[in-house]
Design a protein around this motif. Structure first.
Motif, PDB file in Angstrom:
ATOM      1  N   ASP A 130       0.912  -1.344  -0.025  1.00  0.00           N
ATOM      2  CA  ASP A 130      -0.103   0.076   0.044  1.00  0.00           C
ATOM      3  C   ASP A 130       0.891   1.113  -0.057  1.00  0.00           C
ATOM      4  N   THR A 131       0.313   2.454   0.013  1.00  0.00           N
ATOM      5  CA  THR A 131       1.089   3.519   0.067  1.00  0.00           C
ATOM      6  C   THR A 131       2.228   3.846   1.147  1.00  0.00           C
ATOM      7  N   HIS A 132       1.747   3.116   2.403  1.00  0.00           N
ATOM      8  CA  HIS A 132       2.599   3.309   3.581  1.00  0.00           C
ATOM      9  C   HIS A 132       3.667   2.536   3.375  1.00  0.00           C
ATOM     10  N   LYS A 215     -12.021  -6.852   2.821  1.00  0.00           N
ATOM     11  CA  LYS A 215     -11.247  -6.046   2.006  1.00  0.00           C
ATOM     12  C   LYS A 215      -9.830  -6.429   1.959  1.00  0.00           C
ATOM     13  N   GLN A 216      -9.211  -6.679   3.079  1.00  0.00           N
ATOM     14  CA  GLN A 216      -7.997  -7.101   3.186  1.00  0.00           C
ATOM     15  C   GLN A 216      -7.374  -8.023   1.997  1.00  0.00           C
ATOM     16  N   VAL A 217      -8.268  -9.060   1.591  1.00  0.00           N
ATOM     17  CA  VAL A 217      -7.930  -9.803   0.481  1.00  0.00           C
ATOM     18  C   VAL A 217      -7.286  -9.158  -0.742  1.00  0.00           C
ATOM     19  N   ARG A 218      -7.996  -8.073  -1.212  1.00  0.00           N
ATOM     20  CA  ARG A 218      -7.738  -7.217  -2.307  1.00  0.00           C
ATOM     21  C   ARG A 218      -6.259  -6.835  -2.372  1.00  0.00           C
ATOM     22  N   PHE A 219      -5.537  -6.233  -1.063  1.00  0.00           N
ATOM     23  CA  PHE A 219      -4.337  -5.755  -0.806  1.00  0.00           C
ATOM     24  C   PHE A 219      -3.281  -6.915  -1.407  1.00  0.00           C
ATOM     25  N   TYR A 220      -3.640  -8.123  -1.605  1.00  0.00           N
ATOM     26  CA  TYR A 220      -2.718  -8.978  -2.210  1.00  0.00           C
ATOM     27  C   TYR A 220      -2.647  -9.286  -3.579  1.00  0.00           C
ATOM     28  N   ALA A 221      -3.552  -8.409  -4.070  1.00  0.00           N
ATOM     29  CA  ALA A 221      -3.673  -8.594  -5.610  1.00  0.00           C
ATOM     30  C   ALA A 221      -2.377  -8.032  -6.414  1.00  0.00           C
ATOM     31  N   PRO A 226       0.197  -3.016  -6.150  1.00  0.00           N
ATOM     32  CA  PRO A 226       1.580  -2.106  -6.019  1.00  0.00           C
ATOM     33  C   PRO A 226       1.198  -0.936  -7.296  1.00  0.00           C
ATOM     34  N   ILE A 227       0.679  -1.185  -8.279  1.00  0.00           N
ATOM     35  CA  ILE A 227       0.635  -0.167  -9.520  1.00  0.00           C
ATOM     36  C   ILE A 227      -0.467   0.916  -8.892  1.00  0.00           C
ATOM     37  N   TYR A 228      -1.732   0.347  -8.328  1.00  0.00           N
ATOM     38  CA  TYR A 228      -2.619   1.328  -7.692  1.00  0.00           C
ATOM     39  C   TYR A 228      -2.026   2.071  -6.659  1.00  0.00           C
ATOM     40  N   SER A 229      -1.213   1.774  -5.781  1.00  0.00           N
ATOM     41  CA  SER A 229      -0.516   2.192  -4.829  1.00  0.00           C
ATOM     42  C   SER A 229       0.137   3.339  -5.082  1.00  0.00           C
ATOM     43  N   SER A 230       1.041   3.154  -6.314  1.00  0.00           N
ATOM     44  CA  SER A 230       1.935   3.857  -6.716  1.00  0.00           C
ATOM     45  C   SER A 230       1.377   5.290  -7.364  1.00  0.00           C
ATOM     46  N   ILE A 231       0.407   4.991  -8.101  1.00  0.00           N
ATOM     47  CA  ILE A 231      -0.498   6.107  -8.508  1.00  0.00           C
ATOM     48  C   ILE A 231      -1.242   7.079  -7.609  1.00  0.00           C
TER      49      ILE A 231
END
Length: 571
Positions: A130-132, A215-221, A226-231
Motif C-alpha cells: 500500500d502507500t505506507h 477488504k484485506q484480500v484485495r491488498f494481495y492482488a 502495487p501499481i494502484y498504490s504507486s499511482i
C-alpha cells in the motif's frame, strides 16, 4: 590384412564429421527456433492477454491463499474461480490501459518485474504494497535494502521476472494501421468488461459480502495493488500540493434575523445510516416498519428525497456543505467550512454525538462525542446501540444557573442499518419480521431473510426516533423544538443481484439514492406546518439540509437565503 586395416583407418574419421555436423545442426535448429519465436510478429492484444494470464497464475499465490482461507475450494470452488477470473480481468484491463504502441514492451516488462519482485515479498514476508509500504521502501537505506536480497529472491525474480521479460523484449509486435489498432483495443476492453460482468453477476450476493467484509484480500492482488498504490501515492502528493493552507470561509456575511418566537431553538438532527425511502412504512411500504411514528402526531415524511452520494464518506460531508451535490468535492471538503461552523460562530450550541464511524470531518470544529464505546454508551450488547446517545440529554440543553438555555443543535449519527450484518443492528426484541439472515455473508441467506433483517433494523430506528420525540416533549415550554431525521444514502437488497451501496452515482439504482426524511414539528414551535406538508411528495434533496438549519435558527446569509428548505419551498 593390410586392406582391412586400411579400411578401418579410413572409416574412423568419417564418423567424426558426421557427429559434429549433427551437433552443429541441432544448435542451428535451436537458434532457428529462437529466431523464429522472436521474429514472428505477434498481435499486441494477444501479448497483453498472455502476460495478464501469466501474472494471474504466477504472482498471486498469497492472494489465492487468502481467498481460499475464507472460501474453501471444496465448498466454494465456483466463487473462487469467479474471483480468479475477476482478478485476471482487472490485470488484463490495467495492462490494456497502460500499454500503447511504443509502450507495449516497456509496460509489459515493467509489469512482469513488478509482479515477480512484489510477489516474492508478499509470499515470503506477507508484505502488502500500500502507500505506507511504498513510502517506507523509499525511505529505506542501502544497508537495510541489501539485507532483503537473499538468494531465493534473486532466483525467483530471474525465473519469474527476468526471463519472461527478456522473452517479451525479443518479440516483434505486429504493426497494424492506427484505426484498426484502435478498434482492436476497444474490442479487447469490451471483452474484458463483458468477462468481468460474467464473473460478477452470478455471485452478486457473495461479492457484496466479500468486498465489504474481506477488504484485506484485495491488498494481495499483484501487480494491481502495487501499481494502484504507486499511482495513489503520486496523486496524494499532487493533492497535497494543491490543497489550501488555510480553511476556506463560507457565509462570512451570516447574521441573525428577528425570530418569530422569543424562545430559544432546540433541534435534534438524526443522521441515519443506509436506509432507503421505499422501506419506510410512512411512505407507503407494504410493511409498517415505523409503527410508533405512524401513530405520532405532527409527523411529516418526505417521499422523494435524493441523497448527495451513495456512501457515508461522501454523503455526510456533502449534506452539510454549502456547495450542493453538483459542486461538492469530497477531497476538498475538510478544507471548507460547513453549515455547522456557521451555526457555531453565530452562537448556536452544536453537539455531535456519534455511534457510527465518525463525522467524516463535519464536526471537527464543534463539540464531538463518541458513543461507540461502553465508556460513554450505557446501551451496549453485541454492539453499542443508538438509543445510548440520549444519555444525559438534559445536561446538553438546559445549561446551568449561570448559563440560561440557548439555541442548541444536537446531531445524532446513527449506526442505523449499516450492512451487511443487518441482524446486529437491533436488539433481539425488535426481530419482528422472520426468518432473518443471521450472517454477514449474504450469499448464505435467501433474499427475503436479508430483507427481513434489514426491515427489523428500521423498526429499531422507529423506536429510537420515537424516544427522541418523547425526550424533546418536556422541553416545549422552554424551547421551540423540532426533530429532523434523514438517512445518508440508501441500500440495494438483491435487486438485479446488486447488494449494499457505493456504486457510482450516475449508474447507482434508485434504491441507493432515494432516502427518507422525517420531520417531527409540533404546533408549539411556531413553524408553518402547511408549508412543510405541501412539499412531502415533491422532489427534494439533501442539498436542502444546510439552508434548513440556517432557516430554523434564524440565520441569514447570501449563500443560502434563496435556496429551498425542508420547511419552506423557497426562502
Amino acid at each position: 590384412m593390410v586392406n582391412q586395416t586400411s579400411s578401418s583407418v579410413d572409416t574412423a574419421p568419417l564418423s567424426q564429421p558426421t557427429n559434429f555436423a549433427s551437433s552443429q545442426q541441432g544448435s542451428v535448429d535451436k537458434r532457428s527456433y529462437l529466431k523464429l519465436f522472436s521474429q514472428r510478429p505477434m498481435n499486441a492484444n494477444i501479448l497483453v492477454f498472455i502476460v495478464a494470464l501469466y501474472l494471474t497464475l504466477t504472482a498471486n499465490f498469497s492472494f489465492f491463499n487468502q481467498l481460499t482461507a475464507i472460501y474453501p475450494v471444496a465448498h466454494s470452488w465456483p466463487f473462487v474461480m469467479s474471483v480468479g477470473g475477476l482478478l485476471f480481468c482487472v490485470i488484463w484491463l490495467v495492462l490494456q490501459l497502460v500499454s500503447h504502441k511504443y509502450l507495449h514492451k516497456p509496460m509489459l516488462i515493467l509489469a512482469l518485474m513488478i509482479g515477480a519482485i512484489c510477489a516474492y515479498f508478499t509470499d515470503s514476508y506477507g508484505t502488502i504494497f500500500d502507500t505506507h509500504m511504498l513510502i517506507n521502501g523509499l525511505e529505506t537505506d542501502q544497508a537495510e535494502a541489501m539485507d532483503l536480497f537473499a538468494p531465493a529472491f534473486l532466483m525467483r525474480v530471474v525465473v519469474l521476472g527476468v526471463i519472461p521479460a527478456l522473452l517479451v523484449s525479443q518479440l516483434r509486435i505486429k504493426t497494424v494501421p492506427l484505426k484498426f489498432a484502435a478498434l482492436q483495443k476497444i474490442g479487447a476492453i469490451i471483452a474484458t468488461l463483458a468477462l468481468m460482468a460474467a464473473c460478477l453477476l452470478p455471485f452478486g450476493d457473495q461479492y457484496a459480502s466479500f468486498f465489504r467484509q474481506h477488504k484485506q484480500v484485495r491488498f494481495y492482488a499483484n501487480p494491481v495493488m502495487p501499481i494502484y498504490s504507486s499511482i495513489k501515492l503520486g496523486t496524494d502528493k499532487f493533492d497535497e500540493m494543491r490543497r489550501p493552507k488555510t480553511l476556506t470561509a463560507h457565509a462570512t456575511d451570516a447574521k441573525h434575523i428577528a425570530p418569530a418566537s422569543t424562545k430559544p431553538k432546540l433541534m435534534v438532527l438524526v443522521v441515519g445510516e443506509t436506509v432507503r425511502a421505499d422501506h419506510i412504512g410512512l411512505n407507503g411500504y407494504a410493511r409498517n416498519t415505523m409503527p410508533l411514528l405512524s401513530n405520532t402526531k405532527d409527523i411529516y415524511s418526505f417521499k422523494d428525497v435524493s441523497s448527495c452520494g451513495t456512501s457515508t464518506a461522501y454523503s455526510v460531508p456533502c449534506m452539510f456543505s454549502y456547495l450542493g451535490r453538483d459542486k461538492f468535492d469530497v477531497d476538498m471538503a475538510s478544507y471548507n467550512e460547513n453549515v455547522l461552523d456557521t451555526l457555531h460562530k453565530q452562537g448556536v450550541n452544536v453537539i455531535w454525538r456519534d455511534n457510527n464511524s465518525s463525522s467524516k470531518g463535519v464536526a471537527d470544529r464543534v463539540t464531538f462525542e463518541d458513543y461507540k464505546t461502553q465508556a460513554t454508551n450505557l446501551e451496549c450488547d453485541v454492539e453499542c446501540r443508538d438509543i445510548g446517545m440520549l444519555k444525559d440529554f438534559d445536561k446538553l440543553v438546559m445549561g446551568s444557573k449561570n448559563s440560561p438555555p440557548k439555541d442548541t443543535l444536537v446531531v445524532l449519527h446513527q449506526m442505523g442499518n449499516h450492512g451487511p450484518a443487518y441482524y446486529k443492528r437491533y436488539p433481539k426484541a425488535f426481530e419482528v419480521f422472520k426468518p432473518t439472515c443471521l450472517s454477514n455473508e449474504l450469499s448464505k441467506c435467501d433474499t427475503q431473510s436479508v430483507i427481513n433483517a434489514y426491515d427489523n433494523a428500521i423498526v429499531y430506528t422507529d423506536y429510537f426516533l420515537h424516544n427522541i420525540i418523547d425526550t424533546l416533549k418536556p422541553y416545549e415550554q422552554a424551547y421551540d423544538v423540532v426533530m429532523v431525521y434523514l438517512s445518508d444514502h440508501g441500500e440495494s437488497l438483491g435487486e438485479n443481484n446488486i447488494y449494499l451501496h457505493g456504486l457510482p452515482y450516475k449508474i447507482a439504482p434508485k434504491a441507493q439514492k432515494q432516502v427518507p426524511v422525517i420531520v417531527w414539528s409540533p404546533a408549539s414551535n411556531h413553524m408553518d406546518s402547511q408549508a412543510i406538508a405541501s412539499q412531502l411528495t415533491a422532489p427534494a434533496s439533501q442539498d436542502y439540509l444546510a439552508p434548513s438549519l440556517l432557516q430554523y435558527f434564524n440565520i441569514s446569509t447570501q449563500e443560502a437565503d434563496h435556496k429551498p428548505t425542508f420547511f419552506q419551498a423557497q426562502r
